[in-house]
Each structure stands twice: as C-alpha cells, then as structure tokens.
Design a protein around this motif. Structure first.
Motif, short mmCIF file in Angstrom:
data_model
loop_
_atom_site.label_atom_id
_atom_site.label_comp_id
_atom_site.label_asym_id
_atom_site.label_seq_id
_atom_site.Cartn_x
_atom_site.Cartn_y
_atom_site.Cartn_z
N PRO A 145 0.80 -1.24 0.00
CA PRO A 145 0.00 0.00 0.00
C PRO A 145 0.83 1.28 0.00
N MET A 146 2.01 1.25 0.59
CA MET A 146 2.83 2.46 0.67
C MET A 146 3.94 2.50 -0.38
N SER A 147 3.97 1.50 -1.27
CA SER A 147 5.09 1.40 -2.22
C SER A 147 5.24 2.60 -3.15
N PRO A 148 4.18 3.30 -3.58
CA PRO A 148 4.41 4.46 -4.45
C PRO A 148 5.03 5.66 -3.73
N PHE A 149 5.01 5.66 -2.39
CA PHE A 149 5.50 6.82 -1.64
C PHE A 149 6.91 6.61 -1.08
N ILE A 150 7.34 5.37 -0.98
CA ILE A 150 8.60 5.03 -0.32
C ILE A 150 9.61 4.54 -1.36
N ASP A 151 10.84 5.03 -1.28
CA ASP A 151 11.88 4.61 -2.24
C ASP A 151 12.42 3.23 -1.92
N ALA A 152 12.57 2.90 -0.64
CA ALA A 152 13.13 1.61 -0.25
C ALA A 152 12.57 1.22 1.11
N PHE A 153 12.24 -0.06 1.26
CA PHE A 153 11.74 -0.61 2.51
C PHE A 153 12.79 -1.54 3.10
N LEU A 154 13.02 -1.42 4.41
CA LEU A 154 13.86 -2.37 5.13
C LEU A 154 12.94 -3.36 5.84
N ILE A 155 13.07 -4.63 5.48
CA ILE A 155 12.21 -5.65 6.06
C ILE A 155 12.99 -6.38 7.15
N THR A 163 23.79 0.12 8.90
CA THR A 163 25.17 0.48 8.55
C THR A 163 25.46 0.13 7.10
N GLU A 164 24.89 -0.96 6.59
CA GLU A 164 25.08 -1.31 5.19
C GLU A 164 24.43 -0.26 4.28
N ILE A 165 23.26 0.21 4.67
CA ILE A 165 22.57 1.25 3.89
C ILE A 165 23.42 2.52 3.83
N LEU A 166 23.96 2.92 4.97
CA LEU A 166 24.74 4.15 5.02
C LEU A 166 26.08 3.99 4.30
N ASP A 167 26.67 2.81 4.37
CA ASP A 167 27.91 2.57 3.63
C ASP A 167 27.68 2.70 2.13
N VAL A 168 26.58 2.13 1.65
CA VAL A 168 26.25 2.24 0.23
C VAL A 168 26.00 3.70 -0.14
N LEU A 183 21.59 4.74 -7.12
CA LEU A 183 21.59 4.54 -5.67
C LEU A 183 20.55 3.49 -5.29
N LEU A 184 19.35 3.59 -5.87
CA LEU A 184 18.32 2.62 -5.56
C LEU A 184 18.71 1.22 -6.01
N LYS A 185 19.41 1.13 -7.15
CA LYS A 185 19.87 -0.17 -7.61
C LYS A 185 20.87 -0.76 -6.62
N ALA A 186 21.75 0.10 -6.09
CA ALA A 186 22.71 -0.37 -5.09
C ALA A 186 22.00 -0.80 -3.81
N PHE A 187 20.98 -0.06 -3.40
CA PHE A 187 20.20 -0.45 -2.22
C PHE A 187 19.54 -1.81 -2.42
N SER A 188 19.06 -2.07 -3.63
CA SER A 188 18.33 -3.32 -3.90
C SER A 188 19.21 -4.54 -3.73
N GLY A 189 20.53 -4.36 -3.72
CA GLY A 189 21.44 -5.47 -3.53
C GLY A 189 21.67 -5.82 -2.07
N ILE A 190 21.13 -5.02 -1.16
CA ILE A 190 21.27 -5.29 0.28
C ILE A 190 20.18 -6.25 0.71
N GLU A 191 20.54 -7.29 1.41
CA GLU A 191 19.54 -8.25 1.89
C GLU A 191 18.53 -7.55 2.80
N GLY A 192 17.26 -7.83 2.55
CA GLY A 192 16.20 -7.24 3.36
C GLY A 192 15.67 -5.93 2.83
N ILE A 193 16.22 -5.43 1.72
CA ILE A 193 15.77 -4.16 1.16
C ILE A 193 14.87 -4.41 -0.04
N PHE A 194 13.68 -3.86 -0.01
CA PHE A 194 12.75 -3.91 -1.13
C PHE A 194 12.66 -2.51 -1.76
N VAL A 195 12.98 -2.43 -3.03
CA VAL A 195 12.94 -1.17 -3.78
C VAL A 195 11.85 -1.29 -4.84
#
Length: 849
Positions: A145-155, A163-168, A183-195
């Motif tokens: 429901p919130m996917s159009p408003f949020i760039d990335a979700f941490l599950i 710390t992984e998010i901030l390092d990226v 940047l979003l593509k790099a975030f999508s490579g982190i486990e637990g991140i939904f972009v």
C-alpha cells in the motif's frame, strides 16, 4: 514561534539530556509518523539514533509529527517541518527514514513529507536534490500500500542493515554518478531491502505475485542472531515532557515461541533470541546513571517467559537496593504469572498489572493457540490480589475465527470472576479495566487467510459487552471498529490503496490513531472517490493457493506451516511452545535461540547508593542522625522556561538521581522524594530566583550539592545557592506572598490606565476578587518593559493568567514574563534565603549573649 501558545511545548524544546548534535557527511532524519509523546517511547528509534550517531560519517536527528495546533501554525506561516536537533528542514536531509509501526500512521507519513517540503510520490522525487525516503518497522512485511510513496523498505531488524545502507549511500555520494536510479539499484542489492522501482513488482489487477515472475526469490527478512552483540542505547534521550513509556526500557528478548495464531509479531520476530541477564543488568545500570529515571521495564513479546526471569529480578532488586528504583513487566500471559515474580516487582512500588486472556472460553483459546486453563486463570488472580495489587487490566478480542455468541457471553463472566476473586482476597473493591478490540487478520500469520468479521456484526458484539460492563460497574474501553476495519484493509492491501491513502490525506486525514483526529467519514469519501470497497480487502476469505499481495516478502516462516496452523485452528488443536518441541516453521530456531538458564554471576556488586545512615552508638543502640533539610535557590531560563511545573520538578528530580544525591523518600507503597517547591511558574515564564526545600540523607556533604547537580542539569536550569534549614521552618508556599516580575509587552501604555482604576473585579466562581489590589507597584522601564510588584491577598493568590491580560490588554501567552524575585513577611519583606540568614544571625547573637 512562541511555544507557550501550543499544547505541551516540551515536545518542541530540543536540547534534552543525552540528545546529540553533530554534523556529518550523511545526514539522516529519523522520522516517526506520530507525535513526540509516542515516538520518543519507541525503542527502535532509540537504537537507530545510537547506531547512526556512533558512525563517524553519519548523523541522526529526530523528527516527529506536530500536534494539530502546531501544524496549523506551521502551514499558516509557511514553516517547514524540521528536526529537533539542528532545525534542518526535512527536505534538506540525505535520507529520511520512517518507522511504520501501525497501519493508521500512513497518512501521517504523507503529511510529514508535505510539511517538510518533499513530494509525496517516489516518481516525483526522481530528479532534484531531494532525500531518499526509506521505511522500516512491522508494517513493511506488506509494503504494497505504501510502495508508491517510499523509495526503499527495510524488512526486519535494522541494527546491521542500517550500517550497510549508510555505507552504500556514502560510496554513492563520493564516487557515484549522483543519479537516484543508481543509488536505488545499489540499495536493492542489500539483503532485506525492497525497492519498488527496481524489484519486479506489479500494480496489475489482480496483482501478480512477484514470486511467480522472472525467477525472483522475493525479499528475505533480516534478523540479527545475537542480542548481546547488537548495539543498545544506554544513554537514551531524556524527554522533558511526559511520554507514553517514560522509563528505562531494556529489551530482554526478541521473538516468541508461544505461537499465538493472531499475533503477527510472534510470527515475524522469530527466532527467539534472549539477551543474557548480565548484559540486561549492565544496560539497566548504565541507563539509570545516564538518565536519572527511577523505573525500569524489562520488555519483550513475552517477558514472563524469559528463561532467567526470576534470578534476573532478584539480582536487579539486590543491586539497586536503596535507590528506590522500581521495575515492571509488560502484559503477561496468564500462565506466566508467578507469585515469586510478583513479590520482586512490588518490592519498591506497585503499578497496574495487565493480563491478556484474549478469549474467554477454552475452545476459542485453543483456536487462537492461547494455552491456559480456568485453573491457571484463577491461580494467577489469587496470586496477584494476595500480593496486594488493586489495579488490573484485562484484554480481550472479538471477531476471532470460529467465534460464537457463547464465547462473547463468557467475556463478562470471566471479568466478574476476577472481581469476585479480588474481593475474596482483599475484602475491598479493586479497579478492573476491560479493553476489547476487534480481531484484525494480519499478513504472515495463520489467520492471514481468514477475513475480518463484518463491521455491523462487530459493533453488535461490542455494544452488547459495553452495556453489560456498564451495568456491572466495570470500566470498559473498546477499540474503534472503524479503525479496526482500516487496519485490516491496509494490512491485507495492495498498491491500489495508495490512491486512497493520498486522497484521504488531501481531505485532512492524519494522526488517525488518535480519536481526536480520526474521521471515518473522510476515509469513506476517499474510498468511494478511488473506487475501493473496504470489505473486499478486510472480509475476504482466501483459499490456500490464492496469491496474496505480500507473498514476495520472505519472513523465513514457510507458508505451508502457516496454513497448517490455520487448519489446526479450525479444528481447535493446540500447538505447544516451540521451545519445547520444534514444529518445523522453516527457521532454524534451535540454532539461533540463546538459552540463558544459568545462575547470574553478579560479581559481588554492592548495591548502588546504599542507604547508609550515619549514627552514634549509645548503650548498644544505633541512634540515627536526622535527615538534612536544605533550601535551594535556582533559575529557570532560556528554552526551559516552557516547561510546566510538573516537568520542571521531574527534570530536577532526574538530575539529582544522575548526580547520585542521596535524597530522602517518603514511606509507603509509592515512595517519593521529600521535595517541596515554592509557587509554581507558568508555562513560558522564566524565573531567576526560584526555590525548593528538600531532605537529604545525613551522610551527604551539602557543600557538594551545587557543583554536582549543576554538572548534570540541562542548559536553562541552574542551582544558585543553598542553605540548611530546620525542620520547623515555614514552608515556601505559606511564606511567599510577594512577587517581582519583569514583563516585555507590545505596549506599556495600558499599564497606566490599569493603575488609575481603583477596582478591577474578577469572578473566580466562589466570589468576586478585586485583582487591582494585587498590584503593589509598576515601573515602566521602557516602552515595552514593565517591572511589576504583585502581592497575594489574604486568602487569594495571584494568578498571572487572570491579572496580566487585564493590565496589558493582550493574551497572557503572548507576553514575555520573567519572575526575578519572591518575598515573604518577617518584620519586613525578605527572600526565602534571607529569612534563614536573619534567623541564624539572631540565634548566634543569643548564643553569644
């Protein structure tokens, strides 16, 4: 912006004890979509605040949703929503992280983005120097429901992922192409991140589960393996104003093994991980020293099942003996109530106690896997009331799967049984509060396939219960059925609901969890405008193989296991505690559980602040020295002028605990420090010479009082002077009757007109008062500054909020008020400090004579 114009200005003051102010390469706003009182109680925010600020290249600042009065002022004056720490506007941060704790906070997220000058939808933020919007928290296990408003979700858990998010981010900022897509593509490579913009996510009708497309394996939930090695805040920010959970909170465990089938947290926080008792005690000790709190809560989903609970409580009470530090536990399972545990909890002071039966019949408890018997219930209540508790909360749900009218009728009977047991044990009436909430089916639970009961039916059931409890004289509180409907809609919803959320926000919906703000009519209008039928989302019963909007989130628990539990629920079959037997949920729980079933090695720690009493031995009996009574002069200035009187008392009291001042306490079940303050200052009024009297244990050297306390007081509070006083000294409130104020006002011309009057009458309800007689003198220092001398009448105290508008012809809250001095009559007007000095001089003269 004059904060005294708003409710609880302490929410907006900043500069709280332990708040951090730093500049760094990556600026993160920790945005909580609720007001300060709620957000400051949230443990996750405290943990992230510590972790981020501990990194040399990152800073974390707090942002909360303003209350209605402040929001109105901000919009009228075009003031952007900004952080507490540096007043940086939300749009100027690198990353804005929202915590989604509750489905009804979604419109508040949008409102905070709008107030912060940030476009609502991710597609509108694709270009330009705008922050990345990230969301975490329990609601993200269905992020649709919130996917159009949020760039990335941490599950999942955030301790390691942040710390992984901030390092990226910092690598992208220093070495990247400065494009948001990369940047979003790099975030999508982190486990637990939904972009949403990167992962194969669809808004098609009906939604196609991403697991069925492209071989994508979905988003795997993050969880930390050890609580002992995870960072934990032991110097949390100490709020000035009261908050929901205003105490030291120590998380003793994460996860739960009991398997309640309605409980989303119990499923999605698995596996169980326990913090070792030594680590728990160390965190509690450091936190108490760094905050000045007097209450500690050991929190978890099921604190009563912490494997080392009783030894932990006993060691805690031993270690903190003499400090008047109380401990508490959150809601306990019925079967987990233990007499020995109760005795440890009540050793300092008793608070209310909460038990959550959830269902009133054994049959329905088997359905939801709430495993306790009627004998367990009565045994727990007998223990509770015999140990002296007089306040009890009971939580129930209605609308549970397979529920019958008999199940509903048993709820009042179960509550009344508690009342009868209480009267038998105590011989008196006890305060029993019953809270009833409609069942909400949640994703990733065995009941995710079962639809919510129709609203009309739920309202009939809660109306029936409300009437019975009213007739029986029991206090009843029911959660709003309309709120529960929306919770179910968004919990089970998909991305089509984003338009509904945005439409409701545009109609004025925000802070929907607050009854003062919630407007179901606006939500109905928004759903109608966007073509949404809430019953389709909330009430639908799904078949086993039907795709679910949240299937692409992998919590680690197999869907087959959840459906098996659903089938067992329908047949009324219990699943035992998985700590005793593994039921194959899909997680390697046995490998992750940390068993703390061992004795606590306390290292021979002596109690903190032991109640040593200096005395003299006479005839084999120790004659204790009397407590030392001290009168203290202090000032309250700067931003802390906006503290209420109660907030001021709390701030000074906590400073004394941080400074290890051995305060004397009252006796009884609820001991409190022996401190009495002079006439209260109003919110927004500064004070230069304010006073309080206190008692200190006799071993303390009073000469150290000022430097020790001033070293830990926040800016704006300062001790100026101290003097010892006798036990017969007149109290400050009865002695002081004359006040010296300096008022900065729009124009002082009205003062002359007021002084020319012989009488200005004010009606106080119990008779009229000539408040003109309270103004002894007024001196115009300049066109906008007036020095006033005010006096109490015989039995009537000065009320500034009553008097000053009459003098200055303007709102009391708009005046800048400082109290410079207070006096009492002792053969002339003297200050509370001067009267002690004068008496000592007279006594010395008599002794010399």
């Amino acid at each position: 912006m004059k904060l005294s114009l708003f409710q609880k200005p302490g929410r907006y003051i900043n500069n709280e004890v332990n708040s951090l102010h730093k500049r760094a390469d990556v600026a993160v706003a920790l945005a909580f979509p609720d007001i300060y009182d709620v957000g400051m109680s949230h443990l996750g925010l405290r943990i992230l605040y510590k972790i981020i600020n501990d990194l040399p290249y990152a800073s974390a600042e707090r942002v909360f949703h303003p209350w209605l009065d402040m929001e109105k002022e901000m919009r009228q004056k075009g003031v952007l929503l900004s952080s507490l720490e540096t007043k940086r506007p939300l749009r100027d941060f690198d990353i804005v992280g929202f915590s989604l704790q509750y489905e009804l906070s979604y419109t508040s997220v949008l409102n905070m983005l709008s107030l912060g000058g940030i476009p609502l939808r991710g597609e509108a933020r694709a270009s330009g120097n705008l922050p990345i919007i990230i969301a975490g928290g329990p609601c993200t296990i269905n992020p649709s429901p919130m996917s159009p408003f949020i760039d990335a979700f941490l599950i999942g858990d955030g301790e390691e992922a942040i710390t992984e998010i901030l390092d990226v981010y910092i690598r992208w900022k220093k070495e990247g192409d400065n494009k948001k897509d990369s940047l979003l593509k790099a975030f999508s490579g982190i486990e637990g991140i939904f972009v949403p913009a990167i992962h194969p996510f669809t808004h098609s009708l009906p939604p196609i589960p991403p697991l069925l497309r492209g071989g994508w394996g979905g988003i795997k939930r993050r969880y930390i393996e050890s609580l002992d090695s995870a960072p934990y805040p032991d110097s949390p920010v100490v709020p000035y104003t009261s908050i929901v959970h205003d105490r030291v909170n120590v998380e003793v465990s994460r996860g739960c093994t009991m398997g309640c089938r309605f409980c989303q947290a119990g499923m999605t926080y698995r596996p169980l991980r326990e913090r070792s008792p030594e680590r728990v005690l160390d965190i509690a000790e450091s936190s108490l020293k760094n905050t000045g709190h007097e209450d500690v809560s050991f929190t978890s989903l099921s604190a009563g099942d912490y494997s080392c609970l009783l030894p932990l409580l006993k060691t805690f009470n031993k270690r903190f003996l003499g400090t008047k530090t109380s401990l508490s536990l959150p809601s306990l399972r019925v079967a987990a109530v233990n007499r020995d545990v109760l005795r440890e909890i009540k050793s300092v002071r008793k608070t209310g106690f909460t038990i959550a039966p959830e269902a009133a019949t054994v049959r329905l408890r088997n359905v939801i896997n709430k495993d306790f018997t009627e004998e367990d219930y009565e045994r727990s209540l007998n223990s509770l009331f015999e140990e002296g508790w007089h306040n009890l909360k009971l939580y129930f749900m209605v609308g549970l799967p397979t529920e019958t009218h008999e199940d509903i009728e048993e709820i009042p009977k179960m509550a009344l049984r508690a009342l009868r047991i209480a009267k038998t044990n105590t011989g008196r009436y006890v305060n029993i509060n019953i809270t009833v909430s409609p069942f909400v089916p949640k994703p990733h639970t065995p009941f995710q396939w079962y639809g919510q009961e129709n609203m009309n039916s739920l309202k009939e059931k809660t109306g029936f219960l409300r009437e019975i409890f009213y007739k029986k004289g029991l206090k009843y509180k029911g959660h709003s059925e309309d709120m529960s409907l929306l919770e179910a809609v968004f919990a089970r919803g998909d991305a089509r609901l984003a338009d509904t959320i945005e439409k409701a926000w545009s109609l004025g919906c925000r802070l929907d969890a607050w009854r003062d703000c919630f407007d179901f009519a606006k939500w109905s209008e928004a759903m109608e405008a966007t073509g949404i039928d809430p019953s389709i989302y909330a009430e639908k019963n799904y078949s086993k193989d039907e795709p679910l909007a949240w299937d692409f989130i992998d919590t680690g628990i197999k869907k087959e296991y959840l459906y098996g539990e659903y089938q067992k629920a329908i047949s009324g079959e219990i699943t035992t505690d998985c700590r005793k037997k593994c039921h194959g949920c899909g997680l390697a729980c046995k490998e992750k559980m940390h068993d703390t079933r061992y004795m606590i090695h306390d290292g021979g720690n002596t109690p903190l602040n032991p109640p040593l009493i200096r005395g003299e031995l006479k005839g084999g009996i120790v004659h204790r020295a009397s407590n030392i009574r001290v009168r203290v002069e202090f000032s309250k200035t700067g931003k802390l002028r906006y503290l209420s009187h109660l907030e001021l008392i709390t701030a000074i009291f906590r400073a004394m605990r941080r400074a290890d001042i051995p305060m004397a306490y009252s006796m009884g079940f609820h001991p409190s420090p022996k401190i009495s303050f002079g006439p209260a200052l109003g919110v927004g009024t500064a004070g230069i010479k304010e006073y309080f009297d206190m008692e200190i244990m006799p071993q303390f050297d009073v000469n150290y009082l000022i430097p020790k306390i001033n070293a830990v007081l926040p800016e704006g509070l300062k001790l100026r002077d101290t003097v010892t006083i006798s036990g017969q000294e007149q109290s400050l409130s009865s002695f002081i009757s004359r006040y010296e104020y300096e008022i900065i006002c729009p124009d002082s011309l009205s003062v002359t007109q007021f002084l020319e009057k012989k009488a200005v009458v004010s009606d106080r309800g119990k008779g009229e008062v000539n408040i003109r007689l309270m103004v002894e003198d007024a001196v115009m220092l300049d066109q906008k500054t007036v020095r006033l001398i005010l006096v109490d009448l015989k039995d009537k105290k000065v009320r500034l909020s009553e008097l000053l508008p009459k003098i200055f012809d303007t709102l009391y809250e708009e005046l800048d008020i400082t109290r410079f001095a207070m006096y009492g009559w002792k053969s002339g007007w003297v200050t509370p400090m001067e009267v002690i000095t004068t008496q000592m001089q007279i006594l010395n003269c008599r002794l010399q004579t």
